[in-house]
Design a protein around this motif. Sequence first.
Motif, PDB file in Angstrom:
ATOM      1  N   TYR A  23    -132.715 -18.721  -4.010  1.00 61.40           N
ATOM      2  CA  TYR A  23    -132.095 -17.591  -4.703  1.00 61.40           C
ATOM      3  C   TYR A  23    -130.629 -17.483  -4.280  1.00 61.40           C
ATOM      4  N   PRO A  24    -129.765 -17.105  -5.207  1.00 60.96           N
ATOM      5  CA  PRO A  24    -128.354 -16.929  -4.827  1.00 60.96           C
ATOM      6  C   PRO A  24    -128.168 -15.729  -3.914  1.00 60.96           C
ATOM      7  N   GLY A  25    -127.179 -15.803  -3.044  1.00 60.40           N
ATOM      8  CA  GLY A  25    -126.862 -14.689  -2.156  1.00 60.40           C
ATOM      9  C   GLY A  25    -126.092 -13.616  -2.900  1.00 60.40           C
ATOM     10  N   GLU A  26    -126.086 -12.410  -2.333  1.00 62.93           N
ATOM     11  CA  GLU A  26    -125.355 -11.319  -2.954  1.00 62.93           C
ATOM     12  C   GLU A  26    -123.851 -11.570  -2.869  1.00 62.93           C
ATOM     13  N   GLU A  27    -123.157 -11.065  -3.850  1.00 62.72           N
ATOM     14  CA  GLU A  27    -121.701 -11.260  -3.926  1.00 62.72           C
ATOM     15  C   GLU A  27    -121.054  -9.954  -4.353  1.00 62.72           C
ATOM     16  N   PHE A  28    -120.016  -9.537  -3.626  1.00 57.41           N
ATOM     17  CA  PHE A  28    -119.333  -8.286  -3.940  1.00 57.41           C
ATOM     18  C   PHE A  28    -117.828  -8.454  -3.763  1.00 57.41           C
ATOM     19  N   GLU A  29    -117.100  -7.671  -4.531  1.00 52.37           N
ATOM     20  CA  GLU A  29    -115.684  -7.454  -4.248  1.00 52.37           C
ATOM     21  C   GLU A  29    -115.602  -6.077  -3.610  1.00 52.37           C
ATOM     22  N   VAL A  30    -115.033  -5.997  -2.423  1.00 50.46           N
ATOM     23  CA  VAL A  30    -115.035  -4.728  -1.694  1.00 50.46           C
ATOM     24  C   VAL A  30    -113.612  -4.345  -1.303  1.00 50.46           C
ATOM     25  N   THR A  31    -113.418  -3.048  -1.176  1.00 49.03           N
ATOM     26  CA  THR A  31    -112.156  -2.539  -0.649  1.00 49.03           C
ATOM     27  C   THR A  31    -112.399  -2.040   0.772  1.00 49.03           C
ATOM     28  N   LEU A  32    -111.468  -2.317   1.639  1.00 44.94           N
ATOM     29  CA  LEU A  32    -111.514  -1.855   3.019  1.00 44.94           C
ATOM     30  C   LEU A  32    -110.450  -0.778   3.190  1.00 44.94           C
ATOM     31  N   GLU A  33    -110.858   0.325   3.778  1.00 49.78           N
ATOM     32  CA  GLU A  33    -109.939   1.451   3.957  1.00 49.78           C
ATOM     33  C   GLU A  33    -110.089   1.951   5.389  1.00 49.78           C
ATOM     34  N   LEU A  34    -109.034   1.868   6.151  1.00 49.63           N
ATOM     35  CA  LEU A  34    -109.074   2.290   7.551  1.00 49.63           C
ATOM     36  C   LEU A  34    -108.772   3.783   7.645  1.00 49.63           C
ATOM     37  N   LYS A  35    -109.725   4.529   8.190  1.00 48.92           N
ATOM     38  CA  LYS A  35    -109.534   5.959   8.460  1.00 48.92           C
ATOM     39  C   LYS A  35    -109.689   6.139   9.963  1.00 48.92           C
ATOM     40  N   LEU A  36    -108.592   6.424  10.637  1.00 50.96           N
ATOM     41  CA  LEU A  36    -108.601   6.473  12.095  1.00 50.96           C
ATOM     42  C   LEU A  36    -109.629   7.471  12.621  1.00 50.96           C
ATOM     43  N   LEU A  37    -110.250   7.101  13.741  1.00 53.11           N
ATOM     44  CA  LEU A  37    -111.208   7.979  14.405  1.00 53.11           C
ATOM     45  C   LEU A  37    -110.468   8.786  15.460  1.00 53.11           C
ATOM     46  N   ALA A  38    -110.135  10.006  15.125  1.00 57.22           N
ATOM     47  CA  ALA A  38    -109.420  10.861  16.071  1.00 57.22           C
ATOM     48  C   ALA A  38    -109.996  12.267  15.999  1.00 57.22           C
ATOM     49  N   ASP A  39    -110.058  12.936  17.146  1.00 58.77           N
ATOM     50  CA  ASP A  39    -110.548  14.313  17.184  1.00 58.77           C
ATOM     51  C   ASP A  39    -109.513  15.286  16.628  1.00 58.77           C
ATOM     52  N   VAL A  40    -108.256  14.993  16.938  1.00 63.39           N
ATOM     53  CA  VAL A  40    -107.165  15.911  16.593  1.00 63.39           C
ATOM     54  C   VAL A  40    -106.094  15.164  15.814  1.00 63.39           C
ATOM     55  N   GLY A  41    -105.630  15.757  14.724  1.00 64.06           N
ATOM     56  CA  GLY A  41    -104.541  15.171  13.962  1.00 64.06           C
ATOM     57  C   GLY A  41    -103.311  16.062  14.031  1.00 64.06           C
ATOM     58  N   LEU A  42    -102.182  15.467  14.408  1.00 62.88           N
ATOM     59  CA  LEU A  42    -100.912  16.197  14.425  1.00 62.88           C
ATOM     60  C   LEU A  42    -100.253  16.044  13.060  1.00 62.88           C
ATOM     61  N   VAL A  43    -100.010  17.160  12.376  1.00 59.61           N
ATOM     62  CA  VAL A  43     -99.335  17.104  11.087  1.00 59.61           C
ATOM     63  C   VAL A  43     -98.096  17.979  11.138  1.00 59.61           C
ATOM     64  N   GLY A  44     -97.195  17.712  10.234  1.00 56.90           N
ATOM     65  CA  GLY A  44     -95.952  18.478  10.182  1.00 56.90           C
ATOM     66  C   GLY A  44     -94.861  17.632   9.560  1.00 56.90           C
ATOM     67  N   PHE A  45     -93.745  18.273   9.251  1.00 57.40           N
ATOM     68  CA  PHE A  45     -92.614  17.563   8.664  1.00 57.40           C
ATOM     69  C   PHE A  45     -92.057  16.529   9.642  1.00 57.40           C
ATOM     70  N   PRO A  46     -91.350  15.517   9.133  1.00 63.30           N
ATOM     71  CA  PRO A  46     -90.691  14.569  10.033  1.00 63.30           C
ATOM     72  C   PRO A  46     -89.713  15.274  10.971  1.00 63.30           C
ATOM     73  N   ASN A  47     -89.635  14.761  12.177  1.00 66.37           N
ATOM     74  CA  ASN A  47     -88.658  15.209  13.162  1.00 66.37           C
ATOM     75  C   ASN A  47     -88.938  16.601  13.728  1.00 66.37           C
ATOM     76  N   VAL A  48     -90.200  17.048  13.653  1.00 66.21           N
ATOM     77  CA  VAL A  48     -90.526  18.342  14.254  1.00 66.21           C
ATOM     78  C   VAL A  48     -90.998  18.187  15.698  1.00 66.21           C
ATOM     79  N   GLY A  49     -91.195  16.926  16.142  1.00 64.76           N
ATOM     80  CA  GLY A  49     -91.556  16.700  17.537  1.00 64.76           C
ATOM     81  C   GLY A  49     -92.988  16.255  17.768  1.00 64.76           C
TER      82      GLY A  49
END
Length: 425
Positions: A143-169
């Motif tokens: 039997y033929p093996g399974e075949e897929f086209e897949v997308t990989l998307e990296l979502k960092l594993l972090a407890d806390v995310g720092l957000v804000g405008f550029p250059n705020v520190g």
Amino acid sequence: MFVDQAKIKIKAGDGGDGAVSFHREKYVAAGGPDGGDGGRGGDVVFQVDDNFSTLIDFRYKRKYVAERGQNGSARNCTGKSAPPLIVKVPRGTLVRDANTGRIMADMSTDEPKVLARGGQGGKGNVHFATSTRQIPKFAKPGYPGEEFEVTLELKLLADVGLVGFPNVGKSTLISVVSAAKPKIANYHFTTLTPVLGVVRTDEERSFVMADIPGLIEGAGDGVGLGHEFLRHVERCRLIVHVIDVSGIEGRDPKEDFDIINAELAKFNEELAERPQIVAANKADMATEEQIEDLRSFIEAKGLPFYCISAATTQGTKELVMKIAEVLETLPPIKEYEAEPIPQAELDEMLGVDKKFTIEVEDDVYYVEAPWIQPIMRTVDPDDYSSLQYFQRVLINSGIIAKLEEMGVKEGDTVSIEGFEFDFVY
């Protein structure tokens, strides 16, 4: 170069063909068929490797094909099954079917995930010998093996995310509370990639903080760098919103707060509901009036407010302790559940021609139904839900009804395209 999205093709190995062979030995007459089965094709297995931090390798190699199983041979020798193909990805990689968007795996743990199953080996002619067919000159292909086209998307594993405008520190803050050493300079978009740092509050407690760069007005619509990195906020259990309270660059800190939160909500409504702490940075350059004005604005929204100066470390210890305290009340980092193949997609595999034939030889019911082969490649005999779906296919196609009409009894052997099982009601 930081790459957090890629598209690749994966192909599991085909099963080896069954052998057509007859036993030949001196002084042994009519030895009979002895063709062995083909070996199973190799699976495509994804495995987390913490030595990888981006998906850049997948920009240069886009096709991953596992080995084919060996063919069967004489003397009932089964062909060798092919080894699995291990594809190493950074922790936090989300794998989706490129055609449907279905989540296939979330590579957040050390557990390897089989994304494409190798094809079963074909049956040798020894399986097709009966009292009326003693010299079968045919065998089953693999039997033929399974075949897929897949997308990989990296979502960092972090407890806390720092957000804000550029250059705020944000980079300065993560550099003083952790061992991370991001590039720090007095111009916008100094940080071009997300930065992770481990913050330790004591010997037994720590959490992971991520500096999410490039958020500006319109980031949720793809403006600036923010659209590239907003996905990394999705896993964060807690958001620390860093604001330049001094307004030294001519911006209104209250307006900045509203703009960034609007962009988070535009990208993902869940982010608007995520717990948030506001860190008013550059307090050493702000007036008391500026600080109190912003404090009143933030506390009126029911959010914790901390006045800090990352450059001088003023208030950073208190902020870190508050973050640790809040994290203890929050659920673990979000993991995405793999989604089953939709019923409509599975039904589509059946095609339009659902003809089949059934023959009975020595109480074995042989079902010939070529259209069912793609479905059988998805069936895992060890998975209850997979077997349930296979049973529904047999019922809906009329195969079960035909078997019952032909007098099949509980315990009789049914062979469908080489897949054998005992019939049960």
